[in-house]
Scaffold this active site. Structure first.
Site, mmCIF file in Angstrom:
data_model
loop_
_atom_site.group_PDB
_atom_site.id
_atom_site.type_symbol
_atom_site.label_atom_id
_atom_site.label_comp_id
_atom_site.label_asym_id
_atom_site.label_seq_id
_atom_site.Cartn_x
_atom_site.Cartn_y
_atom_site.Cartn_z
ATOM 1 N N ASP A 194 4.183 0.696 6.154
ATOM 2 C CA ASP A 194 3.910 2.220 5.956
ATOM 3 C C ASP A 194 4.968 2.908 6.946
ATOM 4 O O ASP A 194 5.213 2.608 7.915
ATOM 5 C CB ASP A 194 2.479 1.956 6.703
ATOM 6 N N LEU A 231 -1.513 1.002 2.236
ATOM 7 C CA LEU A 231 -0.311 0.171 2.145
ATOM 8 C C LEU A 231 -0.592 -1.083 1.635
ATOM 9 O O LEU A 231 -0.042 -1.924 0.837
ATOM 10 C CB LEU A 231 0.561 0.250 3.317
ATOM 11 N N THR A 283 -4.822 -0.522 10.938
ATOM 12 C CA THR A 283 -5.881 0.608 11.187
ATOM 13 C C THR A 283 -6.951 0.117 11.316
ATOM 14 O O THR A 283 -7.366 -1.447 11.013
ATOM 15 C CB THR A 283 -6.081 1.654 9.895
ATOM 16 N N LYS A 307 -9.133 -7.885 -2.554
ATOM 17 C CA LYS A 307 -9.112 -6.690 -3.624
ATOM 18 C C LYS A 307 -7.678 -6.154 -3.433
ATOM 19 O O LYS A 307 -7.401 -5.801 -2.131
ATOM 20 C CB LYS A 307 -10.233 -5.899 -3.543
ATOM 21 N N HIS A 367 -21.760 2.505 -0.607
ATOM 22 C CA HIS A 367 -20.920 2.790 -1.608
ATOM 23 C C HIS A 367 -21.346 3.146 -2.877
ATOM 24 O O HIS A 367 -20.609 3.065 -3.935
ATOM 25 C CB HIS A 367 -19.635 1.741 -1.600
HETATM 26 N N1 LIG Z 1 -8.945 -3.375 -0.547
HETATM 27 C C1 LIG Z 1 -10.051 -3.516 -0.224
HETATM 28 O O1 LIG Z 1 -11.062 -4.400 -0.197
HETATM 29 C C2 LIG Z 1 -10.614 -2.105 0.614
HETATM 30 C C3 LIG Z 1 -11.527 -1.990 1.446
HETATM 31 C C4 LIG Z 1 -11.846 -0.852 1.849
HETATM 32 C C5 LIG Z 1 -10.808 0.233 1.839
HETATM 33 N N2 LIG Z 1 -9.751 0.182 0.896
HETATM 34 C C6 LIG Z 1 -8.767 1.184 0.881
HETATM 35 O O2 LIG Z 1 -8.201 1.345 2.080
HETATM 36 C C7 LIG Z 1 -7.692 2.694 2.111
HETATM 37 C C8 LIG Z 1 -7.883 3.262 3.288
HETATM 38 O O3 LIG Z 1 -7.355 2.528 4.416
HETATM 39 P P1 LIG Z 1 -7.093 3.422 5.951
HETATM 40 O O4 LIG Z 1 -8.402 3.875 6.264
HETATM 41 O O5 LIG Z 1 -6.410 2.150 6.774
HETATM 42 O O6 LIG Z 1 -6.166 4.555 5.757
HETATM 43 P P2 LIG Z 1 -4.409 4.485 5.456
HETATM 44 O O7 LIG Z 1 -3.880 3.317 4.769
HETATM 45 O O8 LIG Z 1 -4.344 5.837 4.554
HETATM 46 O O9 LIG Z 1 -4.088 4.912 6.898
HETATM 47 C C9 LIG Z 1 -4.505 6.120 7.487
HETATM 48 C C10 LIG Z 1 -3.237 6.784 8.126
HETATM 49 O O10 LIG Z 1 -2.924 6.068 9.308
HETATM 50 C C11 LIG Z 1 -1.618 5.946 9.365
HETATM 51 N N3 LIG Z 1 -1.469 4.560 10.241
HETATM 52 C C12 LIG Z 1 -1.593 3.318 9.674
HETATM 53 N N4 LIG Z 1 -1.536 2.449 10.942
HETATM 54 C C13 LIG Z 1 -1.287 3.235 11.918
HETATM 55 C C14 LIG Z 1 -1.222 2.900 13.275
HETATM 56 N N5 LIG Z 1 -1.266 1.710 13.684
HETATM 57 N N6 LIG Z 1 -0.842 3.997 14.374
HETATM 58 C C15 LIG Z 1 -0.527 5.184 13.617
HETATM 59 N N7 LIG Z 1 -0.854 5.545 12.474
HETATM 60 C C16 LIG Z 1 -1.190 4.724 11.503
HETATM 61 C C17 LIG Z 1 -1.165 5.734 8.040
HETATM 62 O O11 LIG Z 1 0.329 6.218 7.667
HETATM 63 C C18 LIG Z 1 -2.059 6.844 7.394
HETATM 64 O O12 LIG Z 1 -1.465 8.364 7.583
HETATM 65 C C19 LIG Z 1 -8.433 3.318 0.891
HETATM 66 O O13 LIG Z 1 -7.285 3.731 -0.057
HETATM 67 C C20 LIG Z 1 -9.470 2.469 0.440
HETATM 68 O O14 LIG Z 1 -9.334 2.450 -0.965
HETATM 69 C C21 LIG Z 1 -9.560 -1.190 0.262
#
Ligand SMILES: NC(=O)c1ccc[n+]([C@@H]2O[C@H](COP(=O)([O-])OP(=O)(O)OC[C@H]3O[C@@H](n4cnc5c(N)ncnc54)[C@H](O)[C@@H]3O)[C@@H](O)[C@H]2O)c1
Length: 413
Positions: free
Chosen positions: A71, A137, A160, A172, A281
């Site tokens: 990322d 990512l 995160t 997934k 959800h």
């Molecule tokens: N595959 C699955 O089972 C599953 C389950 C739940 C959610 N998701 C997906 O996950 C996504 C959301 O993920 P998210 O909440 O992690 O958001 P994200 O990946 O968009 O990250 C949030 C923000 O934090 C930044 N970031 C990441 N790590 C950081 C760090 N250590 N320090 C500072 N900034 C950081 C990123 O650049 C981004 O701007 C959604 O698209 C959702 O659909 C997938």
């Protein structure tokens, strides 16, 4: 011979060690073994920690290469330490940075990751793709890994809170298409998911609450002990507190992951559509698409969970005290419980969409106690309206002057 018996007879099922007889019709079956590790570790990027190097197949083996997809925000914060780590371990990383925001979660970015695999000339079985970032990512890189030569091994390093307890630990992958969330995707397990809360020191505080929403979900559907732990600690959870990982934080994250894996493992490919992890959800995907200003995923899930607590209470499944404890916990973490576009009309149309997604039935998970879930198929529009009124009146009472007790977890044991 009955038609059923004739159909069975047309499918010769020879034992695996026997040659298949010539004929006009065959039946093929195979069992796909899936096994992957989820490890919580400390100081993942310290050269004294061999975990990541071993996952890459390196740690002393000369000539080890990997493709690191990071990322771009995370690269700015941790890229130098990641590079130093690989240098110390004698691993040659090929590097790609990809934006980690929801707008970049598309097929174009999946293709960019596969192009980096081609540019590197990645070996199909032994060289690993290392995905470092948030849920976006991880979903993009996981999908690229599942498609490239029909599957190359990859490692997830979620950075995160939501990634560490949810997106990073399941199988997934996916990207958005047009205005549809996760419309294209695959089931593809990583080899390993490596969780280090130290990454959480730099996340935006709003992303603390975002991840906590999924932890509260796990507590509500299956872990009353986790719920109690959250009541005692959630309001004080900051990025620093999470990163320091005191025992209570470690227990919270460990319980959330264990609960999630317990739910996923017997149903990895979602053949059973009654999934307790779908709690919160049902209505939230429609809300997430329409909220203005936009809501994060966990925030939309919180608004959905609030209405589900009210639905459960109004049906006599959940006591008023427990419904209000759930609502108080959501508020205490700074999560919303209402949203202007979350109306009875939206709830009704979201439920219609969920019925399509869940193959013709509502299959809505509701709590029948804190830590326990049942599925219902007969929610009416009238009920949706009454549940919304309950949440709105709770929110008004909790926000009123002198109502601090309501929002400071008065129900906490
Ligand atoms: N595959 C699955 O089972 C599953 C389950 C739940 C959610 N998701 C997906 O996950 C996504 C959301 O993920 P998210 O909440 O992690 O958001 P994200 O990946 O968009 O990250 C949030 C923000 O934090 C930044 N970031 C990441 N790590 C950081 C760090 N250590 N320090 C500072 N900034 C950081 C990123 O650049 C981004 O701007 C959604 O698209 C959702 O659909 C997938």
């Amino acid at each position: 011979m009955s038609s059923e018996a004739a159909a069975t007879a047309a499918i010769p099922s020879a034992p695996f060690d026997m040659p298949r007889p010539p004929g006009l019709s065959w039946y093929v079956q195979a069992h796909h073994h899936v096994g992957y590790e989820v490890n919580i570790t400390r100081n993942l990027l310290s050269p004294s920690n061999p975990t990541l190097a071993r996952a890459c197949g390196g740690d002393g083996r000369p000539g080890t290469r990997c493709l690191v997809v990071v990322d771009s925000t995370v690269d700015g914060l941790y890229g130098a330490r990641l590079r130093d780590y690989f240098a110390a371990k004698g691993i040659e990383p090929h590097w790609l940075t990809v934006p980690g925001d929801e707008d970049s979660k598309d097929l174009d970015h999946v293709v960019r990751v596969t192009e980096a695999m081609t540019d590197m000339g990645i070996l199909r079985r032994t060289e690993k793709v290392v995905a470092v970032g948030g849920g976006v990512l991880l979903d993009v890189v996981g999908m690229a890994a599942s498609l490239y030569r029909r599957g190359v091994p990859y490692i997830r390093v979620p950075t995160t809170l939501l990634g560490q307890v949810d997106a990073g630990v399941g199988v997934k992958t996916g990207v958005n298409q047009d205005r549809h969330k996760n419309r294209l995707g695959t089931y593809f397990a990583p080899q390993t998911a490596l969780i280090d809360t130290a990454f959480l020191r730099t996340i935006d505080p709003r992303h603390v609450a975002n991840g906590l929403a999924e932890i509260i979900k796990m507590a509500l559907v299956k872990d009353a002990v986790l719920f109690g732990l959250l009541e005692r600690t959630a309001a004080g959870l900051t990025p620093d507190v999470l990163a320091d990982c005191a025992p209570a934080v470690g227990e919270m994250i460990s319980r959330a992951i264990a609960g999630m894996l317990d739910e996923l493992e017997p149903n990895l490919w979602e053949s059973v559509l009654e999934r307790s992890v779908d709690y919160g959800h049902t209505f939230s995907p429609s809300l997430e698409l329409r909220a203005d200003p936009p809501l994060l995923h966990g925030e939309a899930v919180a608004v959905d969970m609030a209405v589900c607590l009210a639905l459960a209470h109004n049906r006599g499944l959940l006591t008023r005290a427990d419904a209000d404890r759930g609502l108080a916990l959501l508020r205490a973490t700074g999560l919303p419980v209402t949203d202007p576009v979350f109306t009875a009309d939206l709830l009704e149309s979201a439920l219609r969409d969920a019925v399509k997604h869940r193959d013709g039935l509502q299959r809505v998970p509701l709590t029948d106690a804190i830590g326990s879930v049942v599925f219902v198929n007969d929610i009416t529009r009238d009920e949706l309206g009454r549940a919304l009124s309950y949440v709105h009146s709770y929110a008004e009472r909790a926000a009123a002057p002198g109502a601090a007790a309501l929002s400071t977890l008065s129900g906490a044991p």
